[in-house]
Write a protein that holds these residues in place. Structure first.
Motif, PDB file in Angstrom:
ATOM      1  N   PRO A  73      -3.673  -0.756   9.921  1.00  0.00           N
ATOM      2  CA  PRO A  73      -3.224  -1.744  10.912  1.00  0.00           C
ATOM      3  C   PRO A  73      -2.134  -1.254  11.852  1.00  0.00           C
ATOM      4  O   PRO A  73      -1.974  -1.792  12.943  1.00  0.00           O
ATOM      5  N   GLY A  74      -1.380  -0.239  11.444  1.00  0.00           N
ATOM      6  CA  GLY A  74      -0.314   0.262  12.306  1.00  0.00           C
ATOM      7  C   GLY A  74      -0.688   1.515  13.053  1.00  0.00           C
ATOM      8  O   GLY A  74      -0.423   1.660  14.245  1.00  0.00           O
ATOM      9  N   LEU A  75      -1.350   2.447  12.364  1.00  0.00           N
ATOM     10  CA  LEU A  75      -1.710   3.726  12.983  1.00  0.00           C
ATOM     11  C   LEU A  75      -3.052   3.661  13.694  1.00  0.00           C
ATOM     12  O   LEU A  75      -3.440   4.608  14.383  1.00  0.00           O
TER      13      LEU A  75
ATOM     14  N   PHE B   8       7.877   9.456  11.140  1.00  0.00           N
ATOM     15  CA  PHE B   8       7.703   8.038  11.438  1.00  0.00           C
ATOM     16  C   PHE B   8       7.617   7.268  10.131  1.00  0.00           C
ATOM     17  O   PHE B   8       7.165   7.786   9.114  1.00  0.00           O
ATOM     18  N   ASP B   9       8.083   6.043  10.172  1.00  0.00           N
ATOM     19  CA  ASP B   9       8.261   5.259   8.949  1.00  0.00           C
ATOM     20  C   ASP B   9       7.477   3.960   9.076  1.00  0.00           C
ATOM     21  O   ASP B   9       8.035   2.902   9.348  1.00  0.00           O
ATOM     22  N   ASP B  10       6.179   4.061   8.894  1.00  0.00           N
ATOM     23  CA  ASP B  10       5.306   2.915   9.110  1.00  0.00           C
ATOM     24  C   ASP B  10       5.059   2.163   7.809  1.00  0.00           C
ATOM     25  O   ASP B  10       4.575   2.744   6.826  1.00  0.00           O
ATOM     26  N   LYS B  11       5.367   0.884   7.804  1.00  0.00           N
ATOM     27  CA  LYS B  11       5.119   0.018   6.656  1.00  0.00           C
ATOM     28  C   LYS B  11       4.442  -1.268   7.119  1.00  0.00           C
ATOM     29  O   LYS B  11       4.814  -2.369   6.728  1.00  0.00           O
TER      30      LYS B  11
ATOM     31  N   THR C 252      -3.275 -11.797  10.095  1.00  0.00           N
ATOM     32  CA  THR C 252      -1.933 -11.576  10.629  1.00  0.00           C
ATOM     33  C   THR C 252      -1.567 -10.114  10.465  1.00  0.00           C
ATOM     34  O   THR C 252      -1.687  -9.558   9.368  1.00  0.00           O
ATOM     35  N   TYR C 253      -1.134  -9.495  11.560  1.00  0.00           N
ATOM     36  CA  TYR C 253      -0.576  -8.148  11.514  1.00  0.00           C
ATOM     37  C   TYR C 253       0.950  -8.266  11.451  1.00  0.00           C
ATOM     38  O   TYR C 253       1.559  -8.966  12.259  1.00  0.00           O
ATOM     39  N   GLN C 254       1.555  -7.591  10.504  1.00  0.00           N
ATOM     40  CA  GLN C 254       3.013  -7.506  10.429  1.00  0.00           C
ATOM     41  C   GLN C 254       3.407  -6.064  10.742  1.00  0.00           C
ATOM     42  O   GLN C 254       3.267  -5.176   9.905  1.00  0.00           O
ATOM     43  N   LEU C 255       3.863  -5.820  11.984  1.00  0.00           N
ATOM     44  CA  LEU C 255       4.213  -4.466  12.415  1.00  0.00           C
ATOM     45  C   LEU C 255       5.615  -4.146  11.937  1.00  0.00           C
ATOM     46  O   LEU C 255       6.576  -4.826  12.287  1.00  0.00           O
ATOM     47  N   ARG C 256       5.728  -3.075  11.140  1.00  0.00           N
ATOM     48  CA  ARG C 256       7.010  -2.695  10.554  1.00  0.00           C
ATOM     49  C   ARG C 256       7.132  -1.169  10.563  1.00  0.00           C
ATOM     50  O   ARG C 256       6.666  -0.494   9.653  1.00  0.00           O
TER      51      ARG C 256
ATOM     52  N   ILE D 248       7.515   3.856  15.635  1.00  0.00           N
ATOM     53  CA  ILE D 248       6.245   3.782  16.361  1.00  0.00           C
ATOM     54  C   ILE D 248       6.289   2.620  17.346  1.00  0.00           C
ATOM     55  O   ILE D 248       6.021   2.785  18.532  1.00  0.00           O
ATOM     56  N   PHE D 249       6.650   1.457  16.839  1.00  0.00           N
ATOM     57  CA  PHE D 249       6.670   0.254  17.651  1.00  0.00           C
ATOM     58  C   PHE D 249       8.091  -0.063  18.119  1.00  0.00           C
ATOM     59  O   PHE D 249       9.074   0.493  17.619  1.00  0.00           O
ATOM     60  N   ASP D 250       8.162  -1.001  19.036  1.00  0.00           N
ATOM     61  CA  ASP D 250       9.459  -1.479  19.523  1.00  0.00           C
ATOM     62  C   ASP D 250       9.988  -2.541  18.549  1.00  0.00           C
ATOM     63  O   ASP D 250      10.189  -3.703  18.898  1.00  0.00           O
ATOM     64  N   ASP D 251      10.214  -2.112  17.312  1.00  0.00           N
ATOM     65  CA  ASP D 251      10.591  -3.061  16.274  1.00  0.00           C
ATOM     66  C   ASP D 251      11.851  -2.631  15.525  1.00  0.00           C
ATOM     67  O   ASP D 251      12.043  -3.016  14.368  1.00  0.00           O
TER      68      ASP D 251
END
Length: 961
Positions: free
Chosen positions: A192-194, A580-583, A613-617, A622-625
């Motif tokens: 979902p993130g990559l 990168f730290d994608d969770k 639901t996508y929870q971008l973390r 990677i994201f503006d989060d």
């Protein structure tokens, strides 16, 4: 995960009760299926009622049981790959039915589910579909079933590494293909993130896979967003049907005659355990571990990032060299501009020295004369510390400083990424049967590994892991499922950033490396050296302290940078990070009910709904989060109605409505018709629509790539505002005008009038859609020849592509990559033909496919990335002599041009030959297979910038396959 399962249980027993009540008037059909010669029970035999939906597959001992609303008399159909189909009419008792099958290779007998989300004969599918059964998977010559997908007609792939391949159909292939959906037991297999399908990294092991169904083309009406080019559905084995212990050990070699590596071992272990009790409770567990040396990307062609193509030159001949698989050399600067910056700094810090040097030059003194004068004359002793800057001033004054792009010296990919490929997959599931037709399943799939993935960069995926956890209640006519995907990037990092930051640790680019290069170059030019000689001397001087691969300094810097997150980078403190730290997590639940049996098969009617639901973390990596949490909600519902008109025509109409947080809702219809022109001969017509939302990265990415030379940002309006790209004063310039501006540097003066501003659509990036038209034919010409052919025409609207713009920030240009929608319509068309022919026990097969893109809108970047022609040929015999069989597959595809955000270039035509011979050992329920992929060992690439693959030769021992 608990929130989704809580919602499921709110309706769990309600749905169960409805289904049980609906079945109150139904009857149970049961019996046994046996081999006619051995009289042993056959597992996995498809048992259905002819002309109606519903049915089951036989258990491990050959028994079967299912419930139906059909009234006797009716006809039972039993089919199984490798056996002839048997039909038996049921007029009286519906229990104790005995069916016996004879060994035979039968064509067109498969039953598929995915084409209409209900069981039907593959010959009667309303759309194109391919299927790979468990039996055919055991016989493939490729190292894995995933590799063998290329043998299906129209299928192509992009291979980024040994364990990472992206599957595609019908054009617009890409790394980490986001236009193609993949499902494992109903769970979306996309990270979902990559934003790539993890395919054969995690999920089903080879021993646990029951079948694979492939739908080329759009399928949004039934499956929702995504999959506008195709959908792949992989189904694992049920423990009630496939019981016992199985294992497989595969060992082999690769990198044979590889210039990059010596011969390397390849090992894989697969284990599966399954058990059921009283046809009520069943469990299974599967494990797979693979270890090998990955293919190495070594394309060192000189890449022009502005023109997005290859140009002549190498590190010696081109000071601005940027190798495709060399990282750190993306960082560059104009030599003339750098020299002027050095001179300006010198003038500001030493006005007297600057004036004196210009006075000496104006008087006609040469560079050596000035050096001698200052070095020996006590009167000019104060100028001696400034002598290093003399060459810069002198060369600029004489006009001998070239207006030339100079890049830093990069590091080869093999020095930066981890090629020690590992893949570990584990899965487990528990099944409980409330009734013969209602089952509850709790399932967990988890995998981890080390691989290399190509996106806008080359990503070293180290200890990457992803888990999928599902709870599902399903019956003959319904299902209700909820699952979550938990993505963890582990120790993964971006290779180009790593290479660039190792350079920064050895010598900061702006503060040291470029000034050193410029001063050394200018001194050489001032002494009469040629430009080439001066460039070589300057690079040697600037690289004097460079951390060489294999050195202690290099190793220390590499470890520090790859274990520090991108968001923690602080150049002022000497802190650099490439990790990168994608969770990111995905939560999804959906349900469907098929009312066909309740309507006594007078009409086929299905309804379904879903929500996710996508929870971008990513912690800002990677994201503006970095300072906020980003959630994206999507929901939708569909209905499908089908009606048979006699025995010659079936019409099906479906439609789906979907809505996402950032985009307007949309409706996607589908209409299909199947004409039976003769027994087992059908013509199909379909109009399908599909769409896909911009990916999570298309929406919210905010990432530096290309060694820091480019920033990828989301295409939503908020990002255009964040970077001022929608404000007139700070708009970016078009790539074409920026290239013209660079080319206008004559005498050191560029022409800013050439720069043209780019205006983004105020709505930002939007979903893309497709209208797909198809005509096809599938039929048996006698019992020995199966023909499957189709032609398609696709019309894409709001095609999601990307644009590069260059923003002037304080005199320096910053490059932004931004997702946009292509203006106008993009079309593609093509077709395919497949033939299967039986000659006794011999099976001869072949298919050819053609794909072409139509006229393109102005300024559209062509990323069709698909060969016009590709074909496959196959020959197999399960038993040439007793217990001995073989299979060979030949594949060829034409050359084509590959265009992606990572690189672009020509992919040459190539061919491969896979082969295997196998020996069954019935006395110990085992088999031995000797095989290989690309056995002629002709190295080839499937996509530009990715590694070339050679042969893999292996020996496999399988117990209880």
């Amino acid at each position: 995960m608990s929130r989704i399962f809580t919602q499921i249980f709110y309706v769990l027993f309600f749905v169960c009760a409805i289904n049980i009540a609906a079945r109150a008037q139904s009857i149970t059909v049961s019996g046994t299926v046996k081999d006619k010669q051995s009289k042993e029970g056959l597992a996995g035999v498809s048992v259905t009622i002819k002309g109606q939906s519903g049915g089951t597959a036989s258990s491990s001992n050959g028994t079967f049981s299912f419930t139906t609303a059909a009234k006797a008399p009716f006809t039972i159909v039993a089919s199984y790959v490798g056996y002839g189909t048997v039909e038996q009419q049921v007029t009286g008792s519906t229990t104790g039915i005995n069916l016996e099958l004879e060994t035979a290779v039968q064509l067109g007998g498969d039953v598929v589910v995915s084409a209409s989300r209900t069981p039907e004969r593959i010959l009667e599918s309303p759309v194109s579909i391919e299927r790979m059964s468990a039996a055919s998977i055991r016989e493939i010559a490729a190292p894995s079933f995933y590799d063998a997908l290329n043998n299906m007609k129209g299928v192509e792939s992009s291979m980024q590494s040994l364990t990472f391949k992206s599957i595609n159909t019908r054009g617009f292939n890409s790394n980490g293909n986001t236009r193609f959906n993949q499902y494992i037991d109903g769970m979306d297999n996309q990270a979902p993130g990559l934003n790539f399908s993890v395919g054969n990294i995690v999920g089903i092991t080879e021993l646990d896979i029951d079948n694979v169904e492939l739908l080329p083309g759009a399928s949004s009406a039934l499956y929702g967003a995504g999959g506008i080019n195709g959908t792949l559905l992989m189904t694992s084995k049920d423990p009630f049907k496939y019981q016992g212990a199985s294992f497989q050990y595969k060992t082999g070699v690769n990198h044979v005659n590889d210039d990059n590596s010596s011969v390397q071992p390849f090992n894989q272990l697969d284990v599966r355990l399954a058990k059921s009790w009283n046809n009520k409770f069943g469990v299974k567990a599967a494990f797979s571990f693979l270890q090998a040396k990955d293919w190495m990307a070594n394309n060192y062609s000189n890449f022009d990032r502005v023109a997005n193509g290859v140009k002549p030159g190498d590190r010696i001949s081109d000071p601005g060299y940027d190798g495709v698989n060399s990282y750190g050399d993306e960082v560059n600067s104009n030599l003339l501009g750098a020299a002027r910056s050095v001179q300006a700094a010198f003038q500001a810090s030493s006005p007297a020295g600057f004036g004196a040097f210009n006075s000496f030059i104006g008087s006609g003194l040469t560079y050596p004369q000035i050096v001698t004068l200052v070095s020996t004359n006590p009167a000019y002793a104060a100028l001696r510390p400034a002598l290093p800057f003399l060459g810069v001033v002198y060369s600029l004054n004489k006009g001998t400083t070239a207006s030339q792009t100079v890049s830093r010296t990069g590091y080869n990919e093999e020095d930066l990424v981890d090629y020690n490929t590992k893949s570990m997959k584990m899965s487990g599931a528990a099944y409980y049967n409330f009734t013969p037709t209602i089952q509850l399943v709790a399932q967990a799939n988890w995998g981890t590994g080390t691989s290399v993935y190509t996106g806008s960069d080359r990503y070293s995926l180290r200890n990457f892991n992803i888990g999928q956890y599902k709870l599902e209640l399903k019956g003959q006519d319904f299902f209700l499922r909820g699952y979550t995907t938990q993505e963890r990037s582990g120790d993964s990092y971006i290779s180009s950033i790593l290479g660039s930051y190792i350079n920064e640790k050895s010598s900061p680019t702006a503060a040291a490396w470029f000034p050193t290069y410029t001063i050394a170059y200018s001194a050489a030019r001032s002494q009469g050296a040629s430009d080439a000689a001066a460039q070589a001397a300057a690079r040697a001087t600037a690289d004097a302290g460079r951390f060489a691969p294999g050195s202690t300094n290099f190793a220390v810097a590499k470890e520090q940078i790859k274990n520090t997150t991108i968001s923690a980078t602080d150049a002022s403190k000497g802190i650099y990070g490439a990790k990168f730290d994608d969770k990111t997590n995905l939560y999804h639940y959906e349900g469907m009910y098929n009312f066909t049996n309740l309507l006594n098969n007078a009409l086929e009617f299905q309804v379904g709904a879903s929500s996710r639901t996508y929870q971008l973390r990513s912690g800002g990596t990677i994201f503006d989060d970095l300072n906020r949490k980003i959630d994206i909600d999507e929901y939708g519902a569909f209905a499908q109605v089908g009606k048979k008109f006699g025995e010659v025509f079936k019409l099906t109409v479906a439609g789906r409505y979907d809505k996402s947080t950032n985009f307007e809702g949309r409706f996607t219809p589908r209409i299909t018709g199947v004409f039976t022109v003769a027994k087992n001969n059908n013509i199909r017509l379909s109009f399908q629509t599909g769409y896909r939302n911009p990916t999570t990265q298309n929406q919210y990415i905010d990432l530096s790539v290309g060694g820091g030379s480019q920033r990828l940002i989301g295409g939503l309006p908020e990002f255009l505002s964040k970077y001022g790209l929608n404000v007139e004063a700070t708009k970016g310039y078009t790539e074409a005008s920026y290239r013209a501006y660079l080319a206008s540097v004559i005498g050191g003066a560029a022409n800013p009038a050439l720069l043209q501003k780019y205006t983004f659509d105020a709505r930002g990036v939007r979903p893309e859609s497709v209208k797909a038209y198809e005509i096809g034919y599938k039929g048996l010409l006698g019992p020995r020849l199966l023909i499957d052919a189709y032609a398609y025409y696709n019309q894409y609207k709001n095609f999601i592509t990307a644009v590069n713009v260059y923003q002037n920030v304080g005199g320096s240009f910053v490059k932004y990559g931004v997702p946009i929608n292509a203006e106008g319509e993009v079309t593609s068309y093509g077709g395919a033909l497949g033939l299967d022919y039986l000659m006794g026990k011999w099976n001869v097969s072949g298919n050819v496919s053609y794909n072409q893109i139509g006229d393109l809108p102005e300024n559209y970047i062509n990323d069709f990335n698909t060969p016009k022609i590709r074909y496959n040929l196959g020959l197999g015999n399960r038993e040439i002599i007793k217990n001995f069989g073989f299979n060979i597959s030949y594949r060829w595809q034409d050359q084509f041009y590959w265009n992606s955000s990572f690189s672009a270039g020509q992919v040459p035509a190539y061919s491969t030959l896979d082969a295997q011979v196998s020996l069954k050992i019935p006395s110990v329920m085992s088999s031995i297979k000797l095989g290989g992929s690309n056995i002629m060992n002709k190295y080839y690439i499937t996509s530009y910038g990715n590694p070339a693959a050679g042969a893999i030769y292996y020996l496999a021992f399988t117990f209880n396959p």
